[in-house]
Scaffold this motif. Sequence first.
Motif, PDB file in Angstrom:
ATOM      1  N   PHE A   3       0.817  -1.205   0.000  1.00  0.00           N
ATOM      2  CA  PHE A   3       0.000   0.000   0.000  1.00  0.00           C
ATOM      3  C   PHE A   3       0.855   1.260   0.000  1.00  0.00           C
ATOM      4  O   PHE A   3       0.631   2.176  -0.784  1.00  0.00           O
ATOM      5  N   ASN A   4       1.840   1.310   0.904  1.00  0.00           N
ATOM      6  CA  ASN A   4       2.637   2.530   1.067  1.00  0.00           C
ATOM      7  C   ASN A   4       3.452   2.888  -0.176  1.00  0.00           C
ATOM      8  O   ASN A   4       3.711   4.057  -0.420  1.00  0.00           O
ATOM      9  N   SER A   5       3.837   1.892  -0.953  1.00  0.00           N
ATOM     10  CA  SER A   5       4.632   2.191  -2.145  1.00  0.00           C
ATOM     11  C   SER A   5       3.762   2.551  -3.343  1.00  0.00           C
ATOM     12  O   SER A   5       4.279   3.008  -4.359  1.00  0.00           O
ATOM     13  N   THR A   6       2.449   2.378  -3.224  1.00  0.00           N
ATOM     14  CA  THR A   6       1.578   2.653  -4.364  1.00  0.00           C
ATOM     15  C   THR A   6       0.550   3.761  -4.117  1.00  0.00           C
ATOM     16  O   THR A   6      -0.093   4.211  -5.060  1.00  0.00           O
ATOM     17  N   VAL A   7       0.381   4.200  -2.879  1.00  0.00           N
ATOM     18  CA  VAL A   7      -0.684   5.159  -2.568  1.00  0.00           C
ATOM     19  C   VAL A   7      -0.383   6.569  -3.085  1.00  0.00           C
ATOM     20  O   VAL A   7      -1.301   7.280  -3.491  1.00  0.00           O
ATOM     21  N   LYS A   8       0.889   6.968  -3.086  1.00  0.00           N
ATOM     22  CA  LYS A   8       1.232   8.325  -3.508  1.00  0.00           C
ATOM     23  C   LYS A   8       0.786   8.564  -4.953  1.00  0.00           C
ATOM     24  O   LYS A   8       1.098   7.805  -5.849  1.00  0.00           O
ATOM     25  N   GLY A   9       0.022   9.623  -5.136  1.00  0.00           N
ATOM     26  CA  GLY A   9      -0.483   9.962  -6.454  1.00  0.00           C
ATOM     27  C   GLY A   9      -1.768   9.243  -6.835  1.00  0.00           C
ATOM     28  O   GLY A   9      -2.340   9.515  -7.884  1.00  0.00           O
ATOM     29  N   SER A  10      -2.232   8.318  -5.968  1.00  0.00           N
ATOM     30  CA  SER A  10      -3.475   7.607  -6.274  1.00  0.00           C
ATOM     31  C   SER A  10      -4.661   8.366  -5.686  1.00  0.00           C
ATOM     32  O   SER A  10      -4.506   9.328  -4.933  1.00  0.00           O
ATOM     33  N   MET A  11      -5.860   7.907  -5.985  1.00  0.00           N
ATOM     34  CA  MET A  11      -7.066   8.536  -5.451  1.00  0.00           C
ATOM     35  C   MET A  11      -7.200   8.317  -3.944  1.00  0.00           C
ATOM     36  O   MET A  11      -7.977   8.996  -3.289  1.00  0.00           O
ATOM     37  N   LEU A  12      -6.449   7.381  -3.389  1.00  0.00           N
ATOM     38  CA  LEU A  12      -6.512   7.118  -1.948  1.00  0.00           C
ATOM     39  C   LEU A  12      -5.544   7.978  -1.140  1.00  0.00           C
ATOM     40  O   LEU A  12      -5.635   8.017   0.088  1.00  0.00           O
ATOM     41  N   GLU A  13      -4.639   8.665  -1.807  1.00  0.00           N
ATOM     42  CA  GLU A  13      -3.706   9.525  -1.084  1.00  0.00           C
ATOM     43  C   GLU A  13      -4.487  10.613  -0.342  1.00  0.00           C
ATOM     44  O   GLU A  13      -5.301  11.316  -0.930  1.00  0.00           O
TER      45      GLU A  13
END
Length: 78
Positions: A3-13
């Motif tokens: 999660f932490n490596s993919t959340v940045k820039g996503s709609m969940l950030e």
Amino acid sequence: MDFNSTVKGSMLEGFYPAGWDMKKIDKCCANKPEDVCKRQKFWNKGFEPVQCNDLVEFEVKMGHEIAIESKNAKDAGK
């Protein structure tokens, strides 16, 4: 991938509360998909996972749970 490596820039950030320890939550989700419902030693005794077949079913069940908890809190004067 986690999660932490993919959340940045996503709609969940920025979606989750700032105080949530996402590394700890991610660690809880490290099981293989087929093992996700196997009881873990850290689970509350009353916790039972409920499987949903799709997102719509999940949303309905989550909505019902939120409504029940809200009513219980109101009834308890909280």
